[in-house]
Design an enzyme around this catalytic site. Sequence first.
Site, short mmCIF file in Angstrom:
data_model
loop_
_atom_site.label_atom_id
_atom_site.label_comp_id
_atom_site.label_asym_id
_atom_site.label_seq_id
_atom_site.Cartn_x
_atom_site.Cartn_y
_atom_site.Cartn_z
N CYS A 6 8.74 0.03 -34.17
CA CYS A 6 9.69 0.19 -35.25
C CYS A 6 9.20 1.31 -36.15
CB CYS A 6 9.83 -1.10 -36.06
SG CYS A 6 10.47 -2.50 -35.10
N GLY B 74 13.50 3.53 -33.77
CA GLY B 74 14.30 2.31 -33.70
C GLY B 74 15.76 2.62 -33.94
N ASN C 154 6.02 -3.43 -38.23
CA ASN C 154 6.05 -2.69 -36.97
C ASN C 154 4.94 -3.23 -36.10
OD1 ASN C 154 6.16 -0.79 -34.88
ND2 ASN C 154 4.87 0.67 -36.00
N GLY C 155 5.31 -3.89 -35.00
CA GLY C 155 4.30 -4.44 -34.12
C GLY C 155 4.75 -5.72 -33.47
N TYR D 132 4.66 9.36 -25.70
CA TYR D 132 6.12 9.35 -25.73
C TYR D 132 6.75 9.15 -27.09
CZ TYR D 132 10.91 7.90 -24.56
OH TYR D 132 12.27 7.81 -24.50
#
Length: 595
Positions: free
Chosen positions: A2, A31, A106-107, A264
């Site tokens: 995220c 996201g 985020n995670g 990426y």
Amino acid sequence: MCGIIAVIHADPNSPAAVEIHDALYLLQHRGQDACGIATCAPGGRIYQCKGNGMASKVFRDGSRVADLPGYMGVGHLRYPTAGSSANSEAQPFYVNSPYGICFTHNGNLINAPELKKFLDQEGHRHINTDSDSELMLNVFANELNETGKARVNASDCFAALSRMYKRCIGGWACTAMLAGFGLIGFRDAYGIRPMVLGSKPSETGSGTDYMMASESVALVQCGYKQFVDVLPGQAVIIEKGKPPQFHQVQEQLAYSPDIFEYVYFARPDTVIDGIDVEEARRSMGFKLAETIKKSLGPDILREVDAVMPLPETAITSAQCVAEALGIPYVQGFVKNRYIFRTFIMPNQKARQKGVRAKLNSMPSKFAGKNIILVDDSIVRGTTSREIVLMAREAGAKKVYFTSCSPPITNAHIYGIDLASSSELIAHHRSSSDIAQVIGADEVIFQTLPDLEAACLSLAPSNGPKRFEVGVYCGKYVTPVNQDYFEHLERIRGDRRKAKVVESARQAVAQGVAGESDIKFAQNGAEVDVAGNVIPADEPISSFGNSSVNGVAEAMERDRHDEQTEADKEETLAKHHNVGSSQDISLHNLNDDHGD
């Protein structure tokens, strides 16, 4: 994966939402499922706007930002990994007790079931969604509540975080906003997920403005300077009118950022933990070129006409491969920038169609030629197979498919939902097997030592010493039980089923439903032994007994004494087929517009 953002301005009359909104667009690649902003105005009143969709949709091209007053705020972009895609799971999350906390995460937590049990039986806190982010917020709130104070200080917050870290296992970078108090940012003790803090002089008065974000590009574009990475196990608190206070809330257990950020996810114009992403990808390209030389040999390389990237992440690496091999660099595919990343799409058929919509080949670049294709990675093989087919259709004679990433053989468990192990094309397949599946003449992967060396060579002396590479080798940096992989598979299966059913119902509503769509809409979905989503045998009920305060579980126990806990969970989940529920904690601007 995220995107998270937090802003606090020195001037109490300067709106933080404007910068947060700008930063959401800069991190939109992190996201595309949902997004939101919550702000705190003088006096402690919290305002929010959040919902499913990209930033332009949720904020109506910026028109709703004016409805978010306040000198500090937090923002979030969701890419779902645990939980569902329900509107109610858009972040920031909010709890009113204690003190009023807004939270972005985020995670991924790999002990979510244990945390949910703790919050129910000991913390007595109600969890309203399936998101592990809400779990983490409530664990923090529960620990902060232990102070018993009417007002907390920075020391209280640091102590609460230390206790929270002892309960939570996984990888995370989070921000929290305490009403009327300030901002908190913190990162897991392994440094798996990124977070950077920047500052700049206030534009409207004296003092300093601060921003935290997942990537430095958001700070740069918003005019922030003086960057510092939040270190593993570290937390930072920024109170109104005060400089940041840093504290090690848990001992640093490693400095191992997720290497897939460099492969990426991150934008090339960002820096994560002191490593320039663009330069890391250049280094990957030169390393990959050496492996290609060894694999193909000089005779085959002399017959290669062009090196082509798969846009856009692999462009930098492909240029370096071409330079190292002395072969012309050619862009043979044109990318449509206005489409989702294909591996985020909900099913295989959608991903295949998405590849064709995302990329278009130029026949003049392929006709009668032998080419080396360079991609950042191969996940399920859907994109790779379609691209090789497109190259063949455009006239290519030989297609050598190369990957800057090693074979991805294991599930990602720290916030990037690549695929389940069974869906990964490299799971139990060799390079030659993969070449046969995708239709390439040969497939060549970067080696894991070369990938790690490409990134470590750019790390500062006080930066990362290793990376999280569990997707490539199955060795994760945190302890993880086998039960968690089964839990993750159930979550992914439930989400896939929900997306298929939702798509079928939309087809029915639009009058374009086929026979399978009607079955999905009527009966719901289930996953067969091969992992395929198929229509369920029995019709589903739209409503069921709500599992509040353990009542439904007790009823199930009385009726099904022989069922296991997992069976009960599955039974309850099948009956809870409500399409969406808005966050009940706060008035949400999106509730009034039918979104």
